[in-house]
Design an enzyme around this catalytic site. Structure first.
Site, short mmCIF file in Angstrom:
data_model
loop_
_atom_site.label_atom_id
_atom_site.label_comp_id
_atom_site.label_asym_id
_atom_site.label_seq_id
_atom_site.Cartn_x
_atom_site.Cartn_y
_atom_site.Cartn_z
CB ALA A 1 -29.89 27.43 25.91
N GLY A 2 -30.13 25.54 28.72
CA GLY A 2 -30.91 24.47 29.00
C GLY A 2 -32.06 24.81 30.38
CG ASP B 1 -32.05 32.50 32.68
OD1 ASP B 1 -32.24 33.32 33.30
OD2 ASP B 1 -32.87 31.62 32.27
CB CYS C 1 -35.13 32.93 38.63
SG CYS C 1 -34.24 31.24 38.76
C1 LIG Z 1 -31.08 29.38 34.93
S1 LIG Z 1 -30.57 27.72 33.96
C2 LIG Z 1 -31.01 28.55 32.18
C3 LIG Z 1 -32.57 28.27 32.02
C4 LIG Z 1 -32.88 28.55 30.58
N1 LIG Z 1 -32.39 29.70 30.16
C5 LIG Z 1 -34.29 28.32 30.40
O1 LIG Z 1 -35.31 29.30 30.31
O2 LIG Z 1 -34.85 27.26 29.97
C6 LIG Z 1 -28.91 28.18 33.81
C7 LIG Z 1 -28.15 26.94 32.95
O3 LIG Z 1 -26.90 27.16 32.77
C8 LIG Z 1 -26.09 26.37 32.55
N2 LIG Z 1 -24.89 26.21 33.10
C9 LIG Z 1 -24.23 26.42 33.98
N3 LIG Z 1 -23.03 26.79 34.20
C10 LIG Z 1 -22.57 27.02 32.77
C11 LIG Z 1 -21.72 27.34 32.00
N4 LIG Z 1 -20.27 27.64 32.48
N5 LIG Z 1 -21.49 27.30 30.78
C12 LIG Z 1 -23.01 27.23 30.11
N6 LIG Z 1 -23.97 26.55 30.61
C13 LIG Z 1 -23.72 26.62 32.08
C14 LIG Z 1 -26.88 25.13 33.28
O4 LIG Z 1 -26.59 23.58 32.95
C15 LIG Z 1 -28.23 25.36 33.46
O5 LIG Z 1 -29.04 24.70 32.40
#
Ligand SMILES: C[S@@+](CC[C@H](N)C(=O)[O-])C[C@H]1O[C@@H](n2cnc3c(N)ncnc32)[C@H](O)[C@@H]1O
Length: 502
Positions: free
Chosen positions: A303-304, A373, A426
């Site tokens: 989500a981040g 995502d 993306c």
């Molecule tokens: C493309 S970004 C998501 C963008 C978000 N959906 C938005 O619209 O603001 C991918 C996210 O996945 C998180 N991430 C990476 N590996 C992960 C994991 N194993 N489990 C959960 N989150 C993860 C990253 O920290 C990052 O915040």
């Protein structure tokens, strides 16, 4: 003169095998006290950002606004600083090829200040129509402040660059090269990204002849878009300037007004945000696909920083659903909380999305709808992240796809039968998109989870995703949602909607 464009390393735009840039022994030369040259604030800011991106792996889209704000640079000066910085970073590969062909030593072997003064000067000469004397004199002035010994060299090299326009340089540099090498230098992309976009266009059923437009679009600044989050903000509230227009696709999108959008009250309190229309469409697709039975418990597993989670929360608020928002990074979970603060229906967890079934808070009955995502190369967002193309490398794809597949399989395993998972990136890269979806579905099937692809065109046709559903559907050639800067004016995004059937 060499006409070989440099192969750039993932992180710094330097050819492989070169040592990472470090400040020279003794650090940069002190500014001259005898005569302090006058360089405008915009060029100084651009030069500083270019050096920090190169030598310290800074992010231009974070550092530049900070510098502009702290120095009170605004209006036309801020716009000029942004254009200088972003254009120089985008054209860095092409500029380095030109500089290598005229300089007495490779760009890769120079110190960061000299290299970036040259890039900044060459970019102005070749791409920004800056008067020649201004482009050269200001670059010489900039380098003289930090490395006085390089002023004569910078002056001499830029005078060589000035002798040809960009078309003449490209003719010289692309002579005898393969078509993809020519594209790489002409549109200033690493060759692996040229090939990836070319493959992705073909996979999407688009004409390979669109490659040129797709690469060109990556060199044009994205128009900042706002979202008025439904249920808590109306786009009228964001319409503060005459030139603003509604988005072409998302029902909640509006172009940003000039200046800092963060100053708008609705953005300050989280009811609205800056968000690319592509991201809005992906989140709307995720909340619009039909699920059978209950539709109350939604999960955003990556989500981040929370842009899509907040849109999901806004729609969930209207429909009486709640959202669980997860990210592996605690810092990014804090950003999600901030993005979702107007909504009382979001619970957050710091957790690994590749191992969802192991967490006690995951409901035994499974979620009704899930968005993943996933972390990706981000090569669909090159318009907005100008240095990214030189920082990523083909080997990143191999590292990411394993994680992407694990996250998607994990998401399918915690979704109830009849529920839907939306997988998005993306990046248009075939390995990060189609291939991950196929492999994850096969792995899920082997674990006893049957799935089917929900045709994104049918979801769009049913309403709620796009203002002009027919026009969006007309740009799609298969059941996945594929967005392109040169077609849709969005980032290049991919989304697959997958229904769990047993
Ligand atoms: C493309 S970004 C998501 C963008 C978000 N959906 C938005 O619209 O603001 C991918 C996210 O996945 C998180 N991430 C990476 N590996 C992960 C994991 N194993 N489990 C959960 N989150 C993860 C990253 O920290 C990052 O915040």
């Amino acid at each position: 003169m060499s006409t070989t464009p440099p192969a750039h390393s993932a992180r710094s735009g330097r050819p492989p095998g070169k040592p990472p840039l470090r400040k020279q022994a003794g650090g940069p030369a002190a500014p001259s006290k005898a005569k302090t040259p006058l360089v405008d604030a915009a060029r100084s800011a651009a030069f500083e950002v270019l050096c920090a991106v190169d030598a310290d792996d800074a992010f231009a889209n974070l550092l530049l606004p900070e510098i502009l704000r702290s120095r009170g640079i605004d209006g036309r000066d801020a716009a000029f600083a942004t254009e200088l910085t972003y254009s120089t970073l985008r054209y860095c590969g092409q500029l380095d090829a030109i500089l290598d062909s005229v300089g007495t030593r490779p760009v890769a072997d120079m110190d960061a200040q000299t290299r970036n003064a040259l890039r900044l000067g060459a970019c102005q000469l070749l791409h920004l129509r800056t008067p020649e004397h201004a482009a050269i004199a200001t670059s010489v002035d900039l380098v003289s402040r930090v490395r006085k010994s390089a002023t004569g060299f910078v002056n001499a090299v830029l005078r060589q660059v000035q002798k040809r326009d960009v078309d003449q340089w490209l003719e010289l540099l692309t002579e005898g090269k393969s078509a993809s090498e020519q594209m790489a230098v002409r549109y200033s992309h690493p060759r692996w990204i040229v090939s990836s976009i070319s493959d992705a266009l073909v996979k999407a059923g688009r004409s390979p002849l669109e490659l040129q437009q797709a690469l060109e679009a990556n060199n044009i600044a994205a128009r900042p878009m706002l979202i008025a989050r439904p249920g808590v903000c109306d786009s009228d509230e964001l319409a503060v300037a005459e030139q603003q227009v509604s988005g072409r696709w998302s029902p909640y999108a509006l172009t940003a007004p000039p200046g800092d959008p963060g100053a708008l009250p609705a953005i300050r309190d989280g009811r609205a945000a800056v968000q690319d229309e592509g991201s809005q469409l992906v989140a709307l697709l995720a909340v619009s696909a039909t699920v059978s039975g209950s539709d109350e418990l939604w999960l955003d597993a990556c989500a981040g920083p929370g842009g899509k989670a907040a849109l999901m929360a806004a729609v969930a608020g209207i429909r009486g659903a709640s959202v669980i928002a997860v990210d592996q990074s605690a810092h990014r979970v804090e950003l999600v909380k901030r993005a979702c603060r107007p909504f009382g229906n979001v619970t957050t967890h710091t957790a690994d999305a590749a191992a969802l079934a192991t967490y006690p808070w995951v409901p035994a009955a499974g979620y009704d709808r899930v968005l993943v995502d996933v972390p990706c190369t981000g090569i669909g967002a090159l318009r907005r992240r100008p240095e990214l193309r030189w920082r990523r490398s083909a080997s990143d794809v191999g590292t990411l796809v394993g994680l992407q597949e694990a996250i998607l399989v994990s998401a399918l395993s915690v979704t109830r039968s009849g529920g839907v998972v939306t997988y998005s990136t993306c990046s248009p890269h075939v390995l990060e998109t189609d291939a991950v979806v196929s492999r994850a579905r096969a792995a899920a099937a082997a674990a006893g989870i049957a799935t089917e692809i929900v045709d994104a065109r049918e979801v769009i046709a049913a309403g709620g995703v796009a203002v002009d559903a027919d026009a969006l559907i007309a740009t799609q050639n298969d059941g996945y949602l594929r967005l392109w800067p040169h077609v849709h004016g969005t980032d290049a995004m991919f989304a697959a909607v997958i229904r769990v059937t047993s």
